[in-house]
Every structure is written in structure tokens, then in C-alpha cells.
Scaffold this motif. Structure first.
Motif, PDB file in Angstrom:
ATOM      1  N   CYS A 156      -7.517  -3.330   1.437  1.00 24.10           N
ATOM      2  CA  CYS A 156      -7.219  -2.411   0.339  1.00 24.10           C
ATOM      3  C   CYS A 156      -7.884  -2.902  -0.940  1.00 24.10           C
ATOM      4  N   GLN A 171      -5.432   3.744  -4.500  1.00 27.12           N
ATOM      5  CA  GLN A 171      -6.085   2.604  -3.878  1.00 27.12           C
ATOM      6  C   GLN A 171      -7.220   3.108  -2.997  1.00 27.12           C
ATOM      7  N   SER A 176       0.837  -1.191   0.000  1.00 32.88           N
ATOM      8  CA  SER A 176       0.000   0.000   0.000  1.00 32.88           C
ATOM      9  C   SER A 176       0.875   1.246   0.000  1.00 32.88           C
TER      10      SER A 176
END
Length: 225
Positions: A64, A111, A3
Motif C-alpha cells: 500500500c 491509498q 488499509s
């Protein structure tokens, strides 16, 4: 998970997300050794990123999604039998399987970070860390379990409340899809063992030796008949 740890990050990196009982999510940056190196020769470096996301209530889960709303699978390590004779005396190396980002992510697209606490759910856009959606799930009770699962070729947030309600929310928009009264929690065994699985199913221990399976999906119910 892979991430964005900071606002100015241009690419995903290995991160450790830590949820607290005070409703904070702290993101730590991980500097992992190369996949061909052993951990003994190159240690893992952990450093705070300075990113803190907040919600109401204790944090239960986070996940995510990529820019297309598809669940991003976390890296995992392949299990090998330590007593297997296939490798002989070869040096065993740990193999970490990474999921490659889509081409759109390679171009720097964002994201969606989904975070759910005992009281509410939030969706943040990464790396800008902008809160896009907020849904207050309950005010009079609290959630016992929340999981991001796949259902009918899409992704949703499934929640089990202490008052016995099972709820599902769409992702990333957090629109309510289902709210049904199933079973008030009178046994702490249910509260400790309840979990959601993919395709509209859930499990919990109804007794020390029995597992109760249920479904909240009409499609799954039709397939079981």
C-alpha cells in the motif's frame, strides 16, 4: 496492513490481504483488541469484507502507498529477549508498533494498492477499488519474485523473471524504468531464494554456503567502488 477493506470505508483499519494462485486477492477485516489488552482475554475477530481483486497469474506480492505515493509500512511487534532479567517478574505485554497515517489520510484521502502476479501488475485506488494502472509484465515467461522497494528516494516495483530479466516499474504509474538480462534461471535454488532489497540491491543463494549480492542501481555501484 492498515488499509480500506470495503468501498464505503471512511478510515483505514486492520486488514489481512490473502493472495491466491488463481490471481485473486481477498481482503479480510481484523478486529484487534486494544493494545493494552492481552490476546487471551479478548480474541482477534476475523470476518470477510467481500472485497476481491483479480489479476492474471498467481499473486506474488502486494503493498500500500499513501496518497503521496509513499510506501505504507506495516505494523510490527517489538522483539524482546524472553530470558532478559530487565523486567524481573513483571507481566510481559505484547507491544504492537503502528505507523500513524499522514494528515492527508486523516482527511479521508485514498491509498494506492499495488498488486503483482506472475504475469501482470495492477494499481488500485482505495477505498473506491478503481483500477488505475495495469502493466502486462510478460506473456512468454513468468515472474519468480516481485518486491516493492525504495530506490533513489522513490518507490518502485522490482521484478525477477524466469527468463533472467530484472525489471523495475515506477509507482504508482507502472512505467517501465529498467529491463536488463541478468541470469537465466537454471538452478531452482536461485528461484527459491532470490529477493530484492532497498536501494537497488538483490540477493540469492548461489550455493548452499554462498550468498550472491548484486545491484541494478548506478548510484549504489558507484558507492561500492
Amino acid at each position: 496492513m492498515e488499509s480500506f477493506a470495503r468501498k464505503n470505508d471512511s478510515a483505514v483499519s486492520s486488514c489481512l490481504w490473502v493472495g491466491t494462485g488463481l490471481g485473486m486477492v481477498i481482503i479480510l477485516s481484523l478486529n484487534l483488541p486494544a493494545s493494552d489488552d492481552l490476546r487471551q482475554s479478548e480474541p482477534v475477530m476475523v470476518s470477510p469484507s467481500g472485497t476481491v481483486l483479480t489479476l492474471k497469474g498467481a499473486v506474488l506480492t502486494f503493498a500500500c502507498l499513501d496518497c503521496m505515493g509513499t510506501l505504507t509500512h506495516q505494523p510490527y511487534e517489538v522483539w524482546r529477549d524472553p530470558h532478559s532479567a530487565d523486567d524481573g517478574d513483571k507481566t510481559r505485554k505484547r507491544k504492537l508498533v503502528m505507523h500513524s497515517p499522514s494528515s492527508s489520510q486523516d482527511m479521508g484521502d485514498h491509498q494506492f494498492a499495488v498488486i503483482c502476479s506472475e504475469k501482470q501488475a495492477k494499481v488500485f485506488s482505495l477505498p473506491s477499488q478503481t483500477c488505475l494502472y495495469v502493466h502486462n509484465i510478460t506473456e512468454t515467461s513468468f515472474l519468480l519474485r516481485a518486491d516493492v522497494v525504495t530506490l533513489c528516494n522513490s518507490v518502485c516495483l522490482a521484478c525477477f523473471c524466469a527468463n533472467g530479466h530484472i525489471m523495475t516499474l515506477s509507482l504508482p504509474s507502472l512505467r517501465p524504468l529498467l529491463d536488463m538480462n541478468y541470469l537465466p534461471v537454471t538452478d531452482m535454488r536461485i528461484a527459491r531464494t532470490f529477493c530484492f532489497t532497498n536501494e537497488g540491491q538483490a540477493l540469492y543463494l548461489s550455493s548452499p554456503t554462498e550468498i550472491q549480492r548484486l545491484t541494478y542501481s548506478q548510484e549504489m555501484c558507484d558507492n561500492l567502488q
